[in-house]
Design a protein around this motif. Structure first.
Motif: not given
Length: 253
Positions: A104-108, A214-217, A94-96, A49-50
């Motif tokens: 969270l990690s700095r980069l998504p 939104y971004d996942i981190h 951050p949306s969850w 998985g990713i």
């Protein structure tokens, strides 16, 4: 004297890297059966998985030992929030809200967009959340849906919870024009393929007016040592620069 000096230096080194048991073992938490293709576990306990591939790449060749924990979503959230699992890493946004949004990690690692999956007989688009009032949505059990939660709690929008994507697609077919299934675009496309369903049998409607993109981190234990945070973020930045992150994501699309 020389041997004693070497031994002393070695002991000081062990103290600096933290031989306290805090950071050598990292507990990677996998959501059971609901997170494909972000986290995939087959019957033989083979993980992919990713997110899993990113975690594997980050810790490859490092001094950290990654221990896998596969848990139902609700149980996972309870164990993380109560501290039952220490030194953990998984993914979040951050949306969850909750522990999956705290550290969270700095980069998504991925940019998410949601769709409303319907049968062709389902009329209308979703231009605003009011278009869903009085209608029924199929949602995954245990998950939160930013943008929908107040209306679900007030029962302005009805909901049916299912355990996995296969159940969602079967229920969607049975309910015809009476319901829609809300899910991330990537997970829709991946799970349609995995369940051998014809994508042409469904319609994917825009849902960004209800759940914004939104971004996942990567999400980490807030009590993790600072050196671990630095290590993960530096490795993730390197994987982003050399194209490894993109190659991992592309392999599941």
């Amino acid at each position: 004297m020389e041997i004693q000096t070497i031994a002393l230096v070695f002991m000081l080194f062990l103290g600096l890297v933290g031989i306290k048991g805090h950071a050598e073992t990292i507990n990677y938490v996998v959501i059971d059966n609901q997170a494909k293709p972000f986290q995939i576990e087959d019957g033989a306990k083979k993980h992919s998985g990713i997110i899993t591939d990113i975690i594997t790449a980050i810790f490859k060749g490092s001094a950290y030992e990654v221990k896998f924990h596969t848990l139902p979503f609700n149980r996972m959230m309870k164990m993380l929030s109560t501290g039952k699992i220490k030194n953990w890493i998984t993914y979040g946004s951050p949306s969850w809200g909750g522990v999956q949004a705290q550290y969270l990690s700095r980069l998504p690692v991925y940019h998410v967009e949601h769709k409303l999956v319907t049968n062709p007989s389902y009329a209308g688009e979703v231009d605003e959340v009011e278009d869903l009032f009085g209608k029924t949505l199929i949602l995954l059990h245990g998950f939160d849906y930013p943008g929908l939660e107040p209306y679900l709690q007030a029962e302005t929008i009805k909901e049916i919870r299912v355990k996995n994507h296969d159940s969602a697609f079967r229920l969607l077919k049975r309910l015809s024009d009476k319901a829609g299934f809300v899910e991330m675009s990537l997970r829709i496309e991946y799970n349609l393929k995995q369940t051998n369903r014809d994508p042409a049998m469904f319609v994917l409607k825009n849902f960004s007016t209800v759940i914004s993109d939104y971004d996942i981190h990567l999400a980490m234990d807030p009590d993790m040592e600072f050196s671990f945070d630095v290590f993960v973020n530096d490795r993730l930045a390197a994987l982003t620069r050399d194209g490894t992150l993109k190659r991992i994501v592309d392999s599941y699309q």
